[in-house]
Design a protein around this motif. Structure first.
Motif, PDB file in Angstrom:
ATOM      1  N   SER A  21      41.925  37.171  34.157  1.00 49.68           N
ATOM      2  CA  SER A  21      40.729  37.841  34.652  1.00 49.68           C
ATOM      3  C   SER A  21      40.597  39.202  33.995  1.00 49.68           C
ATOM      4  N   ILE A  53      27.313  38.450  27.818  1.00 50.84           N
ATOM      5  CA  ILE A  53      27.079  38.335  29.242  1.00 50.84           C
ATOM      6  C   ILE A  53      25.631  37.954  29.561  1.00 50.84           C
ATOM      7  N   SER A  71      34.383  32.596  30.584  1.00 53.84           N
ATOM      8  CA  SER A  71      33.253  32.536  31.509  1.00 53.84           C
ATOM      9  C   SER A  71      33.123  33.873  32.216  1.00 53.84           C
ATOM     10  N   THR A  72      32.075  34.015  32.980  1.00 53.60           N
ATOM     11  CA  THR A  72      31.852  35.258  33.705  1.00 53.60           C
ATOM     12  C   THR A  72      31.262  34.981  35.075  1.00 53.60           C
ATOM     13  N   THR A  76      33.291  40.154  36.543  1.00 50.31           N
ATOM     14  CA  THR A  76      34.578  39.710  36.025  1.00 50.31           C
ATOM     15  C   THR A  76      34.378  38.666  34.933  1.00 50.31           C
ATOM     16  N   VAL A  77      35.170  38.785  33.891  1.00 46.89           N
ATOM     17  CA  VAL A  77      35.192  37.802  32.812  1.00 46.89           C
ATOM     18  C   VAL A  77      36.524  37.071  32.899  1.00 46.89           C
ATOM     19  N   CYS A  94      41.239  42.225  27.129  1.00 44.74           N
ATOM     20  CA  CYS A  94      39.785  42.099  27.053  1.00 44.74           C
ATOM     21  C   CYS A  94      39.223  43.428  26.571  1.00 44.74           C
TER      22      CYS A  94
END
Length: 126
Positions: A21, A53, A71-72, A76-77, A94
């Motif tokens: 995350s 995003i 994914s997002t 949060t990604v 990240c």
């Protein structure tokens, strides 16, 4: 304060899965692409994936394509990593891509990213 904070790393056996995350705070995530990088011991940082995003467009390098999914959700990604291999052992980061550098081609370069998390260790070993 603008910040990215990674979590979810750990020790996993070959063939296993982990989900990392990347929690963003202090800025509007929608305006950016977020990249995932990793650094294995003794090696340079390697860009492995990113997500834009605003439209959810994703990119991957060949070595993780089909195994990793970015994914997002809200601020949060995530990086879902399946079929992990010992070669995936690294510190994973990240990072936020400077909007002017985003293009349709994915050739990740460190200088294109202006905000980095602290990293999370992923170790794949039996």
């Amino acid at each position: 304060q603008e910040q990215l904070v990674e979590s979810g790393g750990g020790l996993v056996q070959p063939g296993g899965s982990l989900r990392l995350s990347c929690a963003a705070s202090g800025f509007a995530l929608d305006y950016y692409a977020i990249g995932w990088f990793r650094q294995a011991p003794g090696k340079e940082h390697e860009g492995i994936s990113r997500i834009k995003i605003s439209d959810g467009r994703t990119d991957y390098i060949d070595s993780v394509k089909g195994r990793f999914t970015v994914s997002t959700d809200k601020d949060t990604v995530y990086l879902q990593m399946n079929s992990l291999e010992p070669e995936d052992t690294a510190v994973y980061y990240c990072a936020r891509q400077i909007p002017g550098y985003y293009s349709g081609s994915y050739y990740p370069k460190l200088y294109e990213y202006d905000l980095w998390g602290q990293g999370t260790q992923v170790t794949v070993s039996s």
